[in-house]
Design a protein around this motif. Structure first.
Motif, PDB file in Angstrom:
ATOM      1  N   LEU A   4      -3.679  94.859  42.503  1.00  0.00           N
ATOM      2  CA  LEU A   4      -2.452  95.463  42.567  1.00  0.00           C
ATOM      3  C   LEU A   4      -1.757  95.728  44.167  1.00  0.00           C
ATOM      4  O   LEU A   4      -0.551  95.295  44.205  1.00  0.00           O
ATOM      5  N   HIS A   5      -2.728  96.111  44.992  1.00  0.00           N
ATOM      6  CA  HIS A   5      -2.526  96.056  46.321  1.00  0.00           C
ATOM      7  C   HIS A   5      -1.896  94.677  46.685  1.00  0.00           C
ATOM      8  O   HIS A   5      -0.836  94.674  47.833  1.00  0.00           O
ATOM      9  N   ILE A   6      -2.623  93.647  46.486  1.00  0.00           N
ATOM     10  CA  ILE A   6      -2.620  92.469  47.267  1.00  0.00           C
ATOM     11  C   ILE A   6      -1.008  92.064  46.595  1.00  0.00           C
ATOM     12  O   ILE A   6      -0.173  91.305  47.217  1.00  0.00           O
ATOM     13  N   LEU A   7      -0.963  92.236  45.407  1.00  0.00           N
ATOM     14  CA  LEU A   7       0.453  91.770  44.704  1.00  0.00           C
ATOM     15  C   LEU A   7       1.540  92.428  45.270  1.00  0.00           C
ATOM     16  O   LEU A   7       2.677  91.752  45.586  1.00  0.00           O
ATOM     17  N   SER A   8       1.422  93.722  45.357  1.00  0.00           N
ATOM     18  CA  SER A   8       2.519  94.347  46.038  1.00  0.00           C
ATOM     19  C   SER A   8       2.911  94.040  47.481  1.00  0.00           C
ATOM     20  O   SER A   8       4.050  93.912  47.616  1.00  0.00           O
ATOM     21  N   VAL A   9       1.634  93.660  48.381  1.00  0.00           N
ATOM     22  CA  VAL A   9       1.989  93.156  49.491  1.00  0.00           C
ATOM     23  C   VAL A   9       2.721  91.960  49.730  1.00  0.00           C
ATOM     24  O   VAL A   9       3.733  91.606  50.301  1.00  0.00           O
ATOM     25  N   ASN A  10       2.221  90.846  48.811  1.00  0.00           N
ATOM     26  CA  ASN A  10       2.894  89.635  48.680  1.00  0.00           C
ATOM     27  C   ASN A  10       4.231  89.666  48.200  1.00  0.00           C
ATOM     28  O   ASN A  10       5.208  88.821  48.625  1.00  0.00           O
ATOM     29  N   GLN A  11       4.654  90.632  47.143  1.00  0.00           N
ATOM     30  CA  GLN A  11       5.799  90.798  46.712  1.00  0.00           C
ATOM     31  C   GLN A  11       6.749  91.277  47.969  1.00  0.00           C
ATOM     32  O   GLN A  11       7.912  90.777  47.962  1.00  0.00           O
ATOM     33  N   ILE A  12       6.372  92.218  48.585  1.00  0.00           N
ATOM     34  CA  ILE A  12       7.206  92.695  49.781  1.00  0.00           C
ATOM     35  C   ILE A  12       7.381  91.567  50.649  1.00  0.00           C
ATOM     36  O   ILE A  12       8.513  91.581  51.374  1.00  0.00           O
ATOM     37  N   ARG A  13       6.181  90.913  50.877  1.00  0.00           N
ATOM     38  CA  ARG A  13       6.392  89.913  52.094  1.00  0.00           C
ATOM     39  C   ARG A  13       7.417  88.784  51.733  1.00  0.00           C
ATOM     40  O   ARG A  13       8.401  88.115  52.481  1.00  0.00           O
ATOM     41  N   ASN A  14       7.324  88.262  50.201  1.00  0.00           N
ATOM     42  CA  ASN A  14       8.220  87.435  49.679  1.00  0.00           C
ATOM     43  C   ASN A  14       9.709  87.809  49.895  1.00  0.00           C
ATOM     44  O   ASN A  14      10.529  87.035  50.036  1.00  0.00           O
ATOM     45  N   GLU A  15       9.798  89.093  49.297  1.00  0.00           N
ATOM     46  CA  GLU A  15      11.199  89.502  49.394  1.00  0.00           C
ATOM     47  C   GLU A  15      12.048  89.577  50.929  1.00  0.00           C
ATOM     48  O   GLU A  15      13.066  89.268  51.220  1.00  0.00           O
ATOM     49  N   ARG A  16      10.917  89.903  51.728  1.00  0.00           N
ATOM     50  CA  ARG A  16      11.294  89.880  53.116  1.00  0.00           C
ATOM     51  C   ARG A  16      11.630  88.655  53.577  1.00  0.00           C
ATOM     52  O   ARG A  16      12.637  88.229  54.461  1.00  0.00           O
ATOM     53  N   ARG A  17      10.919  87.948  53.508  1.00  0.00           N
ATOM     54  CA  ARG A  17      11.157  86.383  53.950  1.00  0.00           C
ATOM     55  C   ARG A  17      12.422  85.642  53.014  1.00  0.00           C
ATOM     56  O   ARG A  17      13.262  85.077  53.626  1.00  0.00           O
ATOM     57  N   PHE A  18      12.600  86.090  51.870  1.00  0.00           N
ATOM     58  CA  PHE A  18      13.899  85.591  51.191  1.00  0.00           C
ATOM     59  C   PHE A  18      14.756  86.321  51.751  1.00  0.00           C
ATOM     60  O   PHE A  18      16.067  85.484  52.107  1.00  0.00           O
ATOM     61  N   ARG A  19      14.954  87.509  52.233  1.00  0.00           N
ATOM     62  CA  ARG A  19      16.016  88.115  52.713  1.00  0.00           C
ATOM     63  C   ARG A  19      16.255  87.500  54.084  1.00  0.00           C
ATOM     64  O   ARG A  19      17.517  87.338  54.435  1.00  0.00           O
ATOM     65  N   ASP A  20      15.269  87.289  54.923  1.00  0.00           N
ATOM     66  CA  ASP A  20      15.389  86.607  56.330  1.00  0.00           C
ATOM     67  C   ASP A  20      16.048  85.439  56.071  1.00  0.00           C
ATOM     68  O   ASP A  20      16.740  84.947  56.926  1.00  0.00           O
ATOM     69  N   ALA A  21      15.535  84.651  55.100  1.00  0.00           N
ATOM     70  CA  ALA A  21      16.233  83.146  54.841  1.00  0.00           C
ATOM     71  C   ALA A  21      17.457  83.185  54.650  1.00  0.00           C
ATOM     72  O   ALA A  21      18.368  82.466  55.310  1.00  0.00           O
ATOM     73  N   ILE A  22      17.968  83.944  53.630  1.00  0.00           N
ATOM     74  CA  ILE A  22      19.522  83.857  53.482  1.00  0.00           C
ATOM     75  C   ILE A  22      20.247  84.475  54.292  1.00  0.00           C
ATOM     76  O   ILE A  22      21.442  84.035  54.563  1.00  0.00           O
ATOM     77  N   GLU A  23      19.732  85.362  55.060  1.00  0.00           N
ATOM     78  CA  GLU A  23      20.463  86.054  56.361  1.00  0.00           C
ATOM     79  C   GLU A  23      20.592  84.842  57.471  1.00  0.00           C
ATOM     80  O   GLU A  23      21.715  84.985  58.149  1.00  0.00           O
ATOM     81  N   ALA A  24      19.747  84.105  57.308  1.00  0.00           N
ATOM     82  CA  ALA A  24      19.920  82.946  58.612  1.00  0.00           C
ATOM     83  C   ALA A  24      20.928  81.921  57.979  1.00  0.00           C
ATOM     84  O   ALA A  24      21.204  81.150  59.046  1.00  0.00           O
ATOM     85  N   LEU A  25      21.420  81.913  56.950  1.00  0.00           N
ATOM     86  CA  LEU A  25      22.264  80.950  56.566  1.00  0.00           C
ATOM     87  C   LEU A  25      23.600  81.239  57.504  1.00  0.00           C
ATOM     88  O   LEU A  25      24.091  82.361  57.210  1.00  0.00           O
ATOM     89  N   GLU A  26      24.414  80.058  57.692  1.00  0.00           N
ATOM     90  CA  GLU A  26      25.857  80.371  58.370  1.00  0.00           C
ATOM     91  C   GLU A  26      26.756  80.596  57.435  1.00  0.00           C
ATOM     92  O   GLU A  26      27.855  81.284  57.615  1.00  0.00           O
ATOM     93  N   ASP A  27      26.486  80.148  56.071  1.00  0.00           N
ATOM     94  CA  ASP A  27      27.536  80.462  55.222  1.00  0.00           C
ATOM     95  C   ASP A  27      27.458  81.763  54.438  1.00  0.00           C
ATOM     96  O   ASP A  27      26.317  82.428  54.418  1.00  0.00           O
ATOM     97  N   GLY A  28      28.396  82.184  53.601  1.00  0.00           N
ATOM     98  CA  GLY A  28      28.251  83.151  52.675  1.00  0.00           C
ATOM     99  C   GLY A  28      27.567  82.814  51.408  1.00  0.00           C
ATOM    100  O   GLY A  28      27.549  81.758  51.013  1.00  0.00           O
TER     101      GLY A  28
END
Length: 776
Positions: A268-292
């Motif tokens: 559960l700890h590993i899954l939780s950490v991976n989920q947090i990482r994935n969400e953070r990466r996805f958020r970083d990815a969409i924030e890096a886009l120049e468009d809305g």
């Protein structure tokens, strides 16, 4: 096929790739999310994150392709990593490097490829983010920029994962060192406890087996004999075996039961950490886009959006939240006030049927909305500010409209000039034609008149050239299609120019095909372009000869290719002028003391005529050695027809009849010219000054032919023709437009008004007789 080669830093590149620990790893959602995202954005069937190993390309993430790797030699990505920018192949079959590539001729049958090279922080290109299509397509600069932006996001994901792996390793080492110093129970103490308890249970089972076996033996010791000792021993072993089996099973069960909470907690700890990482990466990815960027879930509620979306619409900062329904947004008055056409927000089907649309905002900006459905029923949307692009587009449209208006003004001006120049020119040339038929003139008088007529023809040619180049530039020059004999057309042009060649001391030679060829096309324009080139060749050749050679190739039952070569031994064209010589008003010698006169329009008109006919014109030239012009023209084949000299037949047809002619023209000079031309014919000609008089005359007399000028006082020729057609004795009489208007479109306008034919001023007697013979 051109195989992919090693990079200049191949050894260090492969080392950097291995250090990332990405090769042959399991799929990861953050990478798969990006490839699904990019695949949807570009609307392509295949999107890959490819890593280039020593002899293969391996796919960390693959959308639309079932295989996980291919050979490096045939890979497109192996070529892409040699570039620092987006590598694009818009059509593989047109690229000699890839047209016979196995991935092109076989599945997946790649026709389009675009890949951005992925770099490590050390600058090593380890692979690509690429998109693939099975159809060729254009890839704009904007598309390259977007693919580059997505590639940068993937680079960040790879770098971030590498850093996190390294941090995890360091944290593990530090934690072990801390546990050792503080005597804190290590992570594996739970495992030790479980093992110890299991061992105790097993030991107890052995003790219990021993105790019960002894108790049984003591209670039955009197009954044991020598014969039964072996049976008792066997029973004892069976007894011990059963207890060992039961004890070991219970020990194993206790061990795993004690270990289960720890394992579940760790998972559960590993899954939780991976989920947090994935969400953070996805958020970083969409924030890096120049468009809305915004995603609506399958309930049409806002799932996620980036800051650039709010930057596009600052008014939504206090309105939009995760979970806000699309309908609530579309009905919000603040949102509706942003859009110039709010009805676009009310149509749900439009989001599916028109996934790409452009919306104008009330503040003057233009937004391109690109929405694509997702597999779970949601919608992913991109909002791109294209205001600058739209303004440039509007400026181009305005500039084009101004250019079209200027061109229309120019056309009207040329039409007026043509009319005003042709009218007096018709009087001059017509009377010169009549005077030259007078056999009582002296030789000197005939020479003077011939010179005047020649000068008039030169002036007419200049006028026609200017009108032709204007029509070509306006795209209004139309070709007619009729049967003609190739040899006779070219021989006629050569015979016409032979006098000029002889007067210049030149030999004009021609080589025509042995077999006559009947074609479909505009023989008048063909003759014009050959005359233009022959005229130039003779003009710029002082000694030697001009040679015309014609060949043709039958391509099919209906098509032929004609090659006309005109070569001279003249002054030639400098190499510096060859690329400009086909431009209008361009001359080899444009100085004030030039030896050769001309407007510089002949070659430009000829080249445009060739293009209009679907052919090519090639110039080969060397100074002081001469020029060779090769014309390649496609024609349709026609059935063989008989070509006769119609001039005499036409004239005889006219002379053999008594014809009533009505001529409506307000110009007295034109009336004088026409009276002279009809003088020796069996014609009765009535002259009127305007359209009103023409209508009155047609109501009284049934004429055989009516020649109608267009521009006349009181009533013009078009309205007069309509009145005559409506009610007069001459309602069925052929009406021929007789005018100085020679712009493209005039003839169609006259025919639409009810006229039967068209003669342009200045009129040629032969053409007049030929036209009359069609109706009389």
């Amino acid at each position: 096929m051109e195989p992919a080669t090693e990079t200049h830093d191949e050894a260090s590149r492969l080392k950097a790739l291995q250090q990332l620990e990405l090769l042959d790893t399991a799929p990861e959602e953050q990478f798969d999310h990006m490839t699904r995202f990019v695949k949807t954005y570009f609307n392509v069937p295949i999107c890959l994150i490819s890593l280039i190993d020593k002899d293969r390309q391996w796919f960390k993430s693959s959308q639309g392709l079932d295989v996980c790797e291919t050979g490096r030699a045939e890979s497109f990505c192996g070529h892409a990593i040699h570039s620092s920018e987006v590598f694009v192949v818009e059509d593989t079959l047109s690229d000699p490097r890839f047209r016979d590539n196995p991935l092109v001729v076989n599945d997946p049958r790649i026709r389009f490829y675009a890949g951005f090279p992925l770099q490590t922080p050390g600058g090593h290109r380890i692979g690509t983010l690429c998109i693939i299509d099975t159809q060729p397509r254009e890839f704009s600069f904007s598309d390259k920029q977007h693919l580059r932006d997505f590639g940068k996001v993937v680079e960040n994901l790879i770098t971030q994962q590498s850093v996190e792996v390294e941090i995890d390793k360091q944290n593990s080492s530090v934690q072990g060192f801390i546990n050792l110093i503080t005597n804190k129970a290590p992570i594996w103490s739970h495992k030790t406890v479980a093992f110890s308890l299991s061992a105790v249970v097993f030991t107890l089972s052995l003790f219990l087996a021993y105790y019960t076996d002894n108790l049984h033996s003591i209670s039955h010791i009197e009954l044991i004999t020598e014969q039964s000792k072996s049976d008792v021993l066997i029973d004892s072993w069976i007894h011990y075996g059963l207890f060992v089996l039961a004890g070991s099973s219970l020990a194993v069960l206790i061990y795993f039961l004690l270990r289960l909470p720890g394992n579940l907690s760790k998972m559960l700890h590993i899954l939780s950490v991976n989920q947090i990482r994935n969400e953070r990466r996805f958020r970083d990815a969409i924030e890096a886009l120049e468009d809305g960027f915004i995603i609506f879930d399958n309930q049409q509620k806002v799932a996620v959006y980036n800051q650039n979306f709010i930057s596009l619409y600052p008014e939504l900062a206090d309105i939009i939240r995760e979970g806000t329904r699309y309908k609530d947004l579309s009905n919000n008055q603040t949102v509706r006030a942003l859009v110039k056409d709010p009805e676009l927000l009310d149509i749900d089907k439009l989001r599916i049927n028109a996934p790409e649309r452009i919306i104008e905002l009330t503040d003057g900006r233009w937004i391109k909305m690109v929405e694509r459905p997702m597999r779970d029923g949601g919608i992913v949307g991109f909002h791109i500010d294209i205001t600058d692009l739209k303004r440039n587009e509007l400026q181009l449209i305005e500039a084009r409209q101004k250019a079209e208006m200027a061109n229309l003004v120019k056309s009207k001006f040329l039409a007026n000039v043509s009319h005003e120049v042709r009218t007096p020119l018709n009087g001059i040339m017509g009377l010169l034609d009549v005077l030259l038929e007078d056999e009582t003139l002296s030789t000197q008088q005939q020479f003077y008149l011939s010179t005047m007529l020649e000068s008039s023809n030169s002036l007419l040619k200049i006028l026609n050239d200017i009108l032709d180049i204007s029509k070509i530039e306006a795209g209004k020059l139309e070709l007619i299609t009729e049967q003609f004999n190739l040899n006779e057309t070219l021989d006629s042009a050569c015979r016409l120019m032979s006098t000029n060649a002889k007067s210049s001391g030149l030999a004009l030679e021609q080589s025509l095909p042995d077999r006559d060829l009947t074609l479909l096309g505009d023989h008048g324009r063909l003759r014009q372009l050959v005359l233009n080139i022959l005229s130039n060749a003779i003009k710029f050749t002082s000694k030697g000869k001009v040679y015309l050679e014609t060949n043709y190739e039958i391509i099919s039952d209906t098509d032929a290719n004609v090659v006309i070569t005109i070569q001279d031994t003249g002054i030639g064209i400098p190499q510096s002028m060859l690329q400009h010589i086909l431009e209008p008003f361009t001359q080899v010698d444009s100085s004030a003391n030039k030896q050769h006169s001309g407007t510089g329009l002949g070659l430009a008109i000829s080249n445009n005529l060739v293009k209009l006919m679907g052919g090519t014109l090639t110039i080969q030239s060397e100074e002081q050695l001469g020029t060779k012009i090769i014309i390649n023209l496609p024609f349709k084949l026609a059935n063989t027809i008989e070509f006769n000299s119609q001039a005499i037949i036409d004239e005889l047809n006219v002379k053999s009849k008594s014809i009533k002619v009505l001529l409506a023209d307000d110009d007295m000079t034109n009336q004088l010219v026409m009276k002279a031309m009809f003088a020796n014919l069996h014609c009765h000609v009535d002259f009127v000054q305007n359209g009103v008089e023409a209508v009155k005359a047609a109501q009284k007399v049934q004429y055989d032919i009516i020649l109608m000028d267009i521009y006349m006082p009181k009533m013009d020729g078009i309205n007069a023709s309509k009145c005559i057609r409506a009610n007069s004795l001459s309602s069925a009489t052929p009406i021929i437009a007789f005018t100085a208007n020679a712009m493209e479109g005039d003839k169609h306008r006259f025919l639409d008004a009810g006229m039967d034919d068209y003669i342009s001023k200045p009129v040629n007697k032969h053409n007049l007789l030929k036209t009359l013979s069609k109706y009389c």
